[in-house]
Motif scaffolding. Sequence first.
Motif, PDB file in Angstrom:
ATOM      1  N   LYS A   1      16.032  14.115  93.439  1.00  0.00           N
ATOM      2  CA  LYS A   1      14.621  13.729  93.565  1.00  0.00           C
ATOM      3  C   LYS A   1      13.917  13.711  92.211  1.00  0.00           C
ATOM      4  O   LYS A   1      13.120  12.818  91.926  1.00  0.00           O
ATOM      5  CB  LYS A   1      13.908  14.695  94.506  1.00  0.00           C
ATOM      6  CG  LYS A   1      14.316  14.533  95.972  1.00  0.00           C
ATOM      7  CD  LYS A   1      13.570  15.515  96.860  1.00  0.00           C
ATOM      8  CE  LYS A   1      13.974  15.337  98.334  1.00  0.00           C
ATOM      9  NZ  LYS A   1      13.253  16.296  99.199  1.00  0.00           N
TER      10      LYS A   1
ATOM     11  N   TYR B   1      12.402  10.312  90.619  1.00  0.00           N
ATOM     12  CA  TYR B   1      10.980  10.234  90.273  1.00  0.00           C
ATOM     13  C   TYR B   1      10.783   9.965  88.784  1.00  0.00           C
ATOM     14  O   TYR B   1       9.911   9.188  88.382  1.00  0.00           O
ATOM     15  CB  TYR B   1      10.296  11.549  90.657  1.00  0.00           C
ATOM     16  CG  TYR B   1       8.804  11.563  90.406  1.00  0.00           C
ATOM     17  CD1 TYR B   1       7.919  10.943  91.271  1.00  0.00           C
ATOM     18  CD2 TYR B   1       8.294  12.203  89.286  1.00  0.00           C
ATOM     19  CE1 TYR B   1       6.554  10.955  91.031  1.00  0.00           C
ATOM     20  CE2 TYR B   1       6.922  12.222  89.033  1.00  0.00           C
ATOM     21  CZ  TYR B   1       6.061  11.589  89.915  1.00  0.00           C
ATOM     22  OH  TYR B   1       4.712  11.601  89.677  1.00  0.00           O
TER      23      TYR B   1
ATOM     24  N   HIS C   1       9.960   5.823  89.043  1.00  0.00           N
ATOM     25  CA  HIS C   1       8.573   5.757  89.489  1.00  0.00           C
ATOM     26  C   HIS C   1       7.813   4.793  88.562  1.00  0.00           C
ATOM     27  O   HIS C   1       7.556   5.090  87.404  1.00  0.00           O
ATOM     28  CB  HIS C   1       7.925   7.157  89.447  1.00  0.00           C
ATOM     29  CG  HIS C   1       6.581   7.181  90.088  1.00  0.00           C
ATOM     30  ND1 HIS C   1       6.392   7.258  91.456  1.00  0.00           N
ATOM     31  CD2 HIS C   1       5.334   7.141  89.539  1.00  0.00           C
ATOM     32  CE1 HIS C   1       5.102   7.267  91.708  1.00  0.00           C
ATOM     33  NE2 HIS C   1       4.433   7.198  90.552  1.00  0.00           N
TER      34      HIS C   1
ATOM     35  N   THR D   1      -0.194   8.534  90.381  1.00  0.00           N
ATOM     36  CA  THR D   1       0.503   9.015  91.569  1.00  0.00           C
ATOM     37  C   THR D   1      -0.394   9.994  92.291  1.00  0.00           C
ATOM     38  O   THR D   1      -1.398  10.483  91.730  1.00  0.00           O
ATOM     39  CB  THR D   1       1.835   9.696  91.193  1.00  0.00           C
ATOM     40  OG1 THR D   1       2.564   9.995  92.384  1.00  0.00           O
ATOM     41  CG2 THR D   1       1.582  10.985  90.423  1.00  0.00           C
TER      42      THR D   1
ATOM     43  N   GLU E   1       2.464  14.019  95.765  1.00  0.00           N
ATOM     44  CA  GLU E   1       3.789  13.597  95.311  1.00  0.00           C
ATOM     45  C   GLU E   1       4.181  14.314  94.021  1.00  0.00           C
ATOM     46  O   GLU E   1       5.352  14.707  93.842  1.00  0.00           O
ATOM     47  CB  GLU E   1       3.782  12.082  95.090  1.00  0.00           C
ATOM     48  CG  GLU E   1       5.168  11.495  94.785  1.00  0.00           C
ATOM     49  CD  GLU E   1       5.140   9.975  94.694  1.00  0.00           C
ATOM     50  OE1 GLU E   1       6.232   9.385  94.535  1.00  0.00           O
ATOM     51  OE2 GLU E   1       4.046   9.388  94.769  1.00  0.00           O
TER      52      GLU E   1
ATOM     53  N   VAL F   1       7.528  17.086  93.290  1.00  0.00           N
ATOM     54  CA  VAL F   1       8.498  17.099  92.198  1.00  0.00           C
ATOM     55  C   VAL F   1       8.487  18.452  91.505  1.00  0.00           C
ATOM     56  O   VAL F   1       9.541  19.000  91.147  1.00  0.00           O
ATOM     57  CB  VAL F   1       8.188  15.964  91.205  1.00  0.00           C
ATOM     58  CG1 VAL F   1       9.100  16.069  89.980  1.00  0.00           C
ATOM     59  CG2 VAL F   1       8.366  14.614  91.864  1.00  0.00           C
TER      60      VAL F   1
ATOM     61  N   SER G   1       1.105  10.059  86.556  1.00  0.00           N
ATOM     62  CA  SER G   1       2.421  10.564  86.961  1.00  0.00           C
ATOM     63  C   SER G   1       3.062  11.381  85.840  1.00  0.00           C
ATOM     64  O   SER G   1       2.807  11.150  84.655  1.00  0.00           O
ATOM     65  CB  SER G   1       3.336   9.388  87.337  1.00  0.00           C
ATOM     66  OG  SER G   1       3.472   8.512  86.238  1.00  0.00           O
TER      67      SER G   1
END
Length: 468
Positions: free
Chosen positions: A308, A312, A316, A321, A325, A329, A362
């Motif tokens: 994951k 990400y 991504h 974001t 989310e 992470v 993000s």
Amino acid sequence: MRHHPSIVTFFTSLSAAFLCTAIVVIGTMIYGMSAQRNLQIQFMNRMEYCDSILADLYDMEQTFKEFSYSWTTSKFETYRDTCEKLEEDLVGLQRDSQDVPVTLNYIRRFRNFNLYQQELIQKVLNGMELRYNVYSYVVNGLDLHQQQAMEMAQNDMIVSRTRYEAESGRLFQKIRIMAGILVAVATVMGVMLMHFSVSVRRTMYRMTEYFDCLARRKWETPDLENSRYWEFELIYQTANHMKQEIRNHIREIKKQVQLEKQLNEAQMSALRAQVNPHFLFNSLNLIGVTALMGESRQVMQMVEATGKILRYSLYHEEIMTSLEEELEVVEQYLFLQKCRFKDAVYVEIHNDLEEEEILIPSMTIQPIVENCFKHGFQKKDHLSIHIAITWEDDLAAISVIDDGDGFDPEKVLEKKKGGIGLNNIRKRLELMYGNGRASLQIESKPGEYSSVTLLIPQEGKSHESIGC
């Protein structure tokens, strides 16, 4: 460049011309009124002296008759006093009648008579003249001179009136001339002011039209030029220079925006590829050791968490974001670290914004948490991490606090030494929000703690801090 007259010079010249003309006119009027007043004063003084002379002659007549009863020296002294009074009034009248020849002739006659009749009386007292002859001469002379005093007063009044009317006529003529000059100057000034008004209105219209074109971003509008006055010419030059500077600045901004866009894209690409090789090596090594120990379920969880994080980080595409989310992470990253350090790591997450739709850039929280492990375990065998997410007015405040070894914030933010972690976050916040709107706040005390706080604007949202 040809010389342009100044507006200040223009109005100063007009004001000076009008002021000088007004001063001349007013001065002429004051002079004329002063001359008339002097004539009036002189006339009144002469009339007063004429009345006094007539009164003196009458007193002399009465005193002389009393004196003639006895012809004594004491009575003569009294009579001489009245004669001296007449002499004083004649001197005063002569002083104010230097420009009236007729009056001066009368004064001369009175003085001669006054002196002569005193001499005759003195001869009588000395026994040199007959009393009757002197008496007749003096009485007839006083009576005659009383009539002449009245004639003198009438003639003086006529002369004074004639002179006053002549002086008034000359004054009126001068005032008419000065008034004509003043009207002519005022007319010229009015014409010049009308011309100035038209010129200013035309200039203001040109400037308004020029600035309106600039407001509509018509940068190819021709420059302003050829103003009649120096001040407007200076405004023209400033406006033209401003337009040129704006055009140059716009070009520079476009270049800067393009460079910043390229830099932002490069930084985002670098961020997506930033998976720390050392962390990845440790994670794979930890997964291998756990697999050898036969804990297949935990191995599976660790592989999923690593996948994951990699997915990400690498795939991504969005710049922004959701907070949910990003925290997912972070939780996967913390899971791997707890698998590695066991009970040496304690993590607490306090989120007041779980029900809110919060957007953040993000990959902003995970690098901060990673920084805790990077600097926290250098000299300590345990680490506590507290993540707090709250409102601060219309800003989402995300704080990551640990009790590790701490670090030097300046060194961490140096471009060459800070890597792509905190310095990258700070740069991206500046690019995305501009200076002052979003910020990255760092506090750290070596050997005790470190605190990193993100302040992210949320448009259309404003909340009061708890406890305020």
